[in-house]
Design a protein around this motif. Structure first.
Motif, short mmCIF file in Angstrom:
data_model
loop_
_atom_site.label_atom_id
_atom_site.label_comp_id
_atom_site.label_asym_id
_atom_site.label_seq_id
_atom_site.Cartn_x
_atom_site.Cartn_y
_atom_site.Cartn_z
N ASP A 107 0.82 -1.21 0.00
CA ASP A 107 0.00 0.00 0.00
C ASP A 107 0.85 1.27 0.00
N GLU A 108 1.99 1.21 0.67
CA GLU A 108 2.87 2.38 0.75
C GLU A 108 3.87 2.48 -0.39
N MET A 109 4.35 1.36 -0.88
CA MET A 109 5.51 1.38 -1.76
C MET A 109 5.25 1.09 -3.24
N LEU A 110 4.15 0.46 -3.55
CA LEU A 110 3.90 0.12 -4.95
C LEU A 110 3.05 1.20 -5.61
N PRO A 112 0.35 2.41 -8.41
CA PRO A 112 -0.75 1.72 -9.09
C PRO A 112 -0.26 1.14 -10.42
N GLY A 113 -0.65 -0.09 -10.70
CA GLY A 113 -0.19 -0.76 -11.92
C GLY A 113 1.32 -0.94 -11.89
N ALA A 114 1.87 -1.30 -10.73
CA ALA A 114 3.32 -1.32 -10.51
C ALA A 114 4.08 -2.18 -11.51
N GLU A 115 3.46 -3.22 -12.03
CA GLU A 115 4.19 -4.10 -12.94
C GLU A 115 4.53 -3.40 -14.24
N GLU A 116 3.82 -2.32 -14.59
CA GLU A 116 4.08 -1.61 -15.83
C GLU A 116 4.58 -0.19 -15.58
N SER A 117 4.59 0.23 -14.35
CA SER A 117 4.90 1.60 -13.99
C SER A 117 6.35 1.96 -14.27
N VAL A 118 6.59 3.26 -14.47
CA VAL A 118 7.95 3.73 -14.65
C VAL A 118 8.63 3.94 -13.30
N CYS A 119 7.86 3.99 -12.21
CA CYS A 119 8.50 4.20 -10.91
C CYS A 119 9.32 2.96 -10.57
N ALA A 120 10.54 3.18 -10.16
CA ALA A 120 11.47 2.12 -9.78
C ALA A 120 11.70 1.10 -10.90
N GLY A 121 11.47 1.50 -12.15
CA GLY A 121 11.71 0.60 -13.27
C GLY A 121 10.73 -0.54 -13.34
N GLY A 122 9.58 -0.43 -12.67
CA GLY A 122 8.60 -1.50 -12.62
C GLY A 122 8.84 -2.38 -11.41
N THR A 123 7.92 -3.28 -11.15
CA THR A 123 8.06 -4.19 -10.01
C THR A 123 7.80 -5.61 -10.46
N ARG A 124 8.67 -6.51 -10.06
CA ARG A 124 8.47 -7.94 -10.31
C ARG A 124 8.04 -8.56 -9.01
#
Length: 164
Positions: A107-110, A112-124
């Motif tokens: 809730d704090e770190m991801l 929205p749509g983290a898998e495609e987001s530009v923030c932090a290069g995306g999230t796996r």
């Protein structure tokens, strides 16, 4: 295990040291039933990986020195030191501490749509471990945060991702 897109070839030692290199954020969960899978997974991560590893174990005797990339943090969740549902007086059930910790962190770190987001290069996202905690986290990520279910790696036996 269902798997999101494999790591690209641009994650070698030289590329990872470059200042403009996009660092991929990882969210990895495990419990005492998946420690070998966890060790195998973290051994294959690019050295430039960032993010968190959450591991729920029955008690402190299960905790060991897990080697992860330098920019990652490991959080051990000792179930014997945690309570169940607030006000219930019950012990922490398997998967419960893991789900609470990961959902709060997400809730704090991801984004929205983290898998495609530009923030932090995306999230796996890799959810290992028992079904109860994994299912609760999977539901939170997909239903509350809008993460694409197909981008979350989970044990295939859980059936959490349907065929595309």
């Amino acid at each position: 295990m269902s798997s999101p897109t494999a790591h690209s070839a641009d994650h070698d030692t030289t590329a990872c040291k470059a200042s403009r290199h996009a660092r991929v954020q990882q969210l990895i969960t495990a419990d005492e039933t998946s420690l070998i899978e966890l060790e195998t997974l973290v051994a294959t991560l690019p050295i430039c990986s960032t993010g968190r590893v959450f591991v729920e174990v029955p008690d402190a005797s299960w905790i060991f020195d897990l080697t992860v990339p330098a920019r990652m943090i490991v959080t051990w969740l000792d179930r014997s030191q945690r309570s169940g549902e607030p006000g219930s007086g019950r012990s922490c059930a398997p998967g419960q501490a893991l789900a609470r910790a990961v959902n709060a962190w997400s809730d704090e770190m991801l984004c929205p749509g983290a898998e495609e987001s530009v923030c932090a290069g995306g999230t796996r996202i890799h959810l290992l471990g028992g079904y109860l905690g994994t299912a609760d986290i999977f539901d939170h990520l997909t239903e509350t945060l809008g993460t694409d279910a197909a981008s979350i790696a989970t044990p295939a036996r859980f059936g959490l991702v349907t065929a595309r």
